[in-house]
Design a protein around this motif. Sequence first.
Motif, PDB file in Angstrom:
ATOM      1  N   MET A   1      26.207  33.956  18.443  1.00  0.00           N
ATOM      2  CA  MET A   1      25.418  34.547  17.145  1.00  0.00           C
ATOM      3  C   MET A   1      25.587  34.175  16.137  1.00  0.00           C
ATOM      4  SD  MET A   1      24.398  38.439  16.891  1.00  0.00           S
ATOM      5  CE  MET A   1      24.056  38.461  18.725  1.00  0.00           C
ATOM      6  N   GLN A   2      24.817  33.345  15.305  1.00  0.00           N
ATOM      7  CA  GLN A   2      25.223  32.769  13.945  1.00  0.00           C
ATOM      8  C   GLN A   2      25.649  33.721  13.089  1.00  0.00           C
ATOM      9  OE1 GLN A   2      21.674  31.011  12.116  1.00  0.00           O
ATOM     10  NE2 GLN A   2      23.083  29.812  10.650  1.00  0.00           N
ATOM     11  N   GLY A   3      26.770  33.259  12.346  1.00  0.00           N
ATOM     12  CA  GLY A   3      27.530  34.255  11.240  1.00  0.00           C
ATOM     13  C   GLY A   3      28.559  35.144  11.831  1.00  0.00           C
ATOM     14  N   ILE A   4      28.662  35.269  13.162  1.00  0.00           N
ATOM     15  CA  ILE A   4      29.519  36.354  13.927  1.00  0.00           C
ATOM     16  C   ILE A   4      30.804  35.597  14.327  1.00  0.00           C
ATOM     17  CG2 ILE A   4      29.669  38.182  15.723  1.00  0.00           C
ATOM     18  CD1 ILE A   4      27.989  38.834  13.269  1.00  0.00           C
ATOM     19  N   ALA A   5      31.954  35.900  14.069  1.00  0.00           N
ATOM     20  CA  ALA A   5      33.014  35.395  14.238  1.00  0.00           C
ATOM     21  C   ALA A   5      34.267  36.621  14.029  1.00  0.00           C
ATOM     22  CB  ALA A   5      33.376  34.269  13.709  1.00  0.00           C
ATOM     23  N   ALA A   6      35.469  36.117  14.669  1.00  0.00           N
ATOM     24  CA  ALA A   6      36.513  37.222  14.301  1.00  0.00           C
ATOM     25  C   ALA A   6      36.841  37.037  12.816  1.00  0.00           C
ATOM     26  CB  ALA A   6      37.816  36.452  15.288  1.00  0.00           C
ATOM     27  N   GLY A   7      37.056  38.528  12.448  1.00  0.00           N
ATOM     28  CA  GLY A   7      37.281  38.743  11.055  1.00  0.00           C
ATOM     29  C   GLY A   7      36.094  38.936  10.091  1.00  0.00           C
ATOM     30  N   SER A   8      34.903  38.871  10.897  1.00  0.00           N
ATOM     31  CA  SER A   8      33.615  39.185  10.222  1.00  0.00           C
ATOM     32  C   SER A   8      33.455  40.782   9.971  1.00  0.00           C
ATOM     33  CB  SER A   8      32.524  38.744  10.909  1.00  0.00           C
ATOM     34  OG  SER A   8      32.091  37.310  11.110  1.00  0.00           O
ATOM     35  N   GLU A  24      23.064  36.511  26.851  1.00  0.00           N
ATOM     36  CA  GLU A  24      21.897  35.871  26.323  1.00  0.00           C
ATOM     37  C   GLU A  24      21.358  36.974  25.189  1.00  0.00           C
ATOM     38  OE1 GLU A  24      18.904  34.479  29.182  1.00  0.00           O
ATOM     39  OE2 GLU A  24      20.194  33.000  29.961  1.00  0.00           O
ATOM     40  N   ALA A  25      21.433  38.210  25.618  1.00  0.00           N
ATOM     41  CA  ALA A  25      20.807  39.291  24.845  1.00  0.00           C
ATOM     42  C   ALA A  25      21.651  39.764  23.551  1.00  0.00           C
ATOM     43  CB  ALA A  25      20.223  40.326  25.629  1.00  0.00           C
ATOM     44  N   SER A  26      23.012  39.689  23.938  1.00  0.00           N
ATOM     45  CA  SER A  26      23.884  40.507  22.923  1.00  0.00           C
ATOM     46  C   SER A  26      25.457  39.653  23.021  1.00  0.00           C
ATOM     47  CB  SER A  26      24.070  41.958  23.358  1.00  0.00           C
ATOM     48  OG  SER A  26      24.554  42.038  24.695  1.00  0.00           O
ATOM     49  N   GLU A  27      26.176  40.430  22.224  1.00  0.00           N
ATOM     50  CA  GLU A  27      27.736  39.900  22.193  1.00  0.00           C
ATOM     51  C   GLU A  27      28.378  41.265  22.141  1.00  0.00           C
ATOM     52  OE1 GLU A  27      28.810  37.331  19.214  1.00  0.00           O
ATOM     53  OE2 GLU A  27      27.362  35.545  19.889  1.00  0.00           O
ATOM     54  N   THR A  28      29.507  41.498  22.726  1.00  0.00           N
ATOM     55  CA  THR A  28      30.156  42.523  22.389  1.00  0.00           C
ATOM     56  C   THR A  28      31.559  42.528  22.056  1.00  0.00           C
ATOM     57  OG1 THR A  28      29.177  43.703  24.521  1.00  0.00           O
ATOM     58  CG2 THR A  28      30.965  44.717  23.918  1.00  0.00           C
TER      59      THR A  28
END
Length: 587
Positions: A1-8, A24-28
């Motif tokens: 997902m764009q802009g989402i990374a550890a530390g965000s 495909e639908a989400s990240e946890t």
Amino acid sequence: MQGIAAGSTLAGRYALDRALATSEASETWVATDRTLDREVIATLFPRTSDNAAATLDSARRAAAVEDRHLPRVLDVGTEDDTSYVITEALHGAESLASMLQFDPLPPEEARRIIGEAASGLHTAAGRGLHHGALTPHELVRSRDGSVSVLGVATLAALSGEDDRPGDVASRDDTVALAECLYAALTGRWPGEKPVRGLPSQDRRVDGMLPPAKELVPDVPGDLDTLCSAVLNDDEGPRTPGELARQLAPWSPDQVTERDPSGPQRHLSGAAPRGSHRYVAPAAAAGAGAAGLAAAGAAGAARAGAAGRGTDTSAPTERSVSTDSDPTMVGRPAGYDEDDTGTFDATAYRGRDGYEDDDDGRLDPPMPLLQSGSDDPDQSSSKIALAIVAAFLVTALIFGVVGVKGLFSGKSSDEPQGGATSSATTTGAPTSATTSSSPSVPRGNKIAVSSVDVFDPEGNGTEHPELVKNVTDGNPSTEWMTRIYRTAQYSGLKSGSGLVLDLGKSQQVGSVKITITSNPSTIQVFVTDDPKDKGTTPFGTVTNGSGEQTVTGTKEATGRYVVLWITALSKGNIGGYREKIAEVEVLS
């Protein structure tokens, strides 16, 4: 997902630590709530998703449902291009899919897990909410044996399958629970869609699933019949509430071994007292990050991230009745047919979690009460805040008194005006003091050679398999008593507790007790003979949860330290029990 990374960071509050699952639908993600300094689970999905609005709405409605089987939804929102649902983290939990990696579950543990899950979904259905995407990855068991259902309403909304009529959704959830029951009994998944991590069970040429009992011979007759009725004949219970009724009663504790009596347990006719017993456990040990992985599966949108962990326990015995109807094994005659009811415990005497005496004097445990699941609810949180406020006021008062002592020329340790020091322990005015925060030890830690249950008026069934936890140096493991209806052991005895053997008679200056339950009364004795511990305690603890230190006014000498619990702690979901995580004896 764009802009989402550890530390965000989301909403200026939730710092993302590590990803658990991606679909495909989400990240946890595992995240840290910086406001409350606690770990949470963050399920993230694009705000532009076709199902984003429905998912957020489902999560808001799920937040209004209070049930110990459903993890709390803590926050819902959208920031920039990302929508999120924040739920509580289930530390040390393991998914049903993970449990089945090597062997099927003991049949009575399968009954218990599915029964508890059905109870939670019954509560949700009462608020118009259903799961709609239930697999073994969404059923998780915590270290204390409590069962949780992940992703109620939100997983179905994420996948766009939340627009079904209520009766259809209830039946679908019931079928999914029956599929999970079949998998728990056999280790094979019977559903049409594969489940990651589990081998699928093919149907026969005639379209029928092989009976669970055909794959695992010791499957009870009632569970085998129930699975066949739902999965082969499209019959049986239509709602999770009806399913819970047919499964009840189940063990209040986690079951870790198969029934040694095997299939004979399910023969018709009344069971003689003391026969047909299955094994109920102690507590789970270890687990590490298993709970985080299991809780993260809630946001995997049916990708099903399996939580990993270990779970070892030692058994205690519990007897189970039989019934003349082979499809109704274990259901007592006094069972209430109402969906929301429980059974009449008085009709269940002699088939409880204790060893039954011939005179029948022991009462059964509270019906269907979840053992060891004392997570605080909203009311308990208010009480906890009140206790903290009272503690701060008390600390302020002592601080003022101490400051006055600096200018009075008197030692702060001397009673003012001849008054008794307020630190003197209640119930033992001449022998000990205690404080709600740990005091400085008088000496070195004394090694404890062994620990055992101290139950001279009972039968020793106060979880003796858990006593090792109080000296393992790990505050996340604990020993606990059985559950009783009153703080005074339902009138069955005056107390119970633990006895620590120091190996030889030694001087004891203080005892540290780490308690993980609400206020109770624990008397501490130092003696050379536990059977004659005396009447004057070394000290008494009444403050409840946290690390408590009992310090005698003078050293006591003895080989044994006895913790005698005379008033049990009130659980946050009902019943009374005591929980002790650690005990240290200091010279």
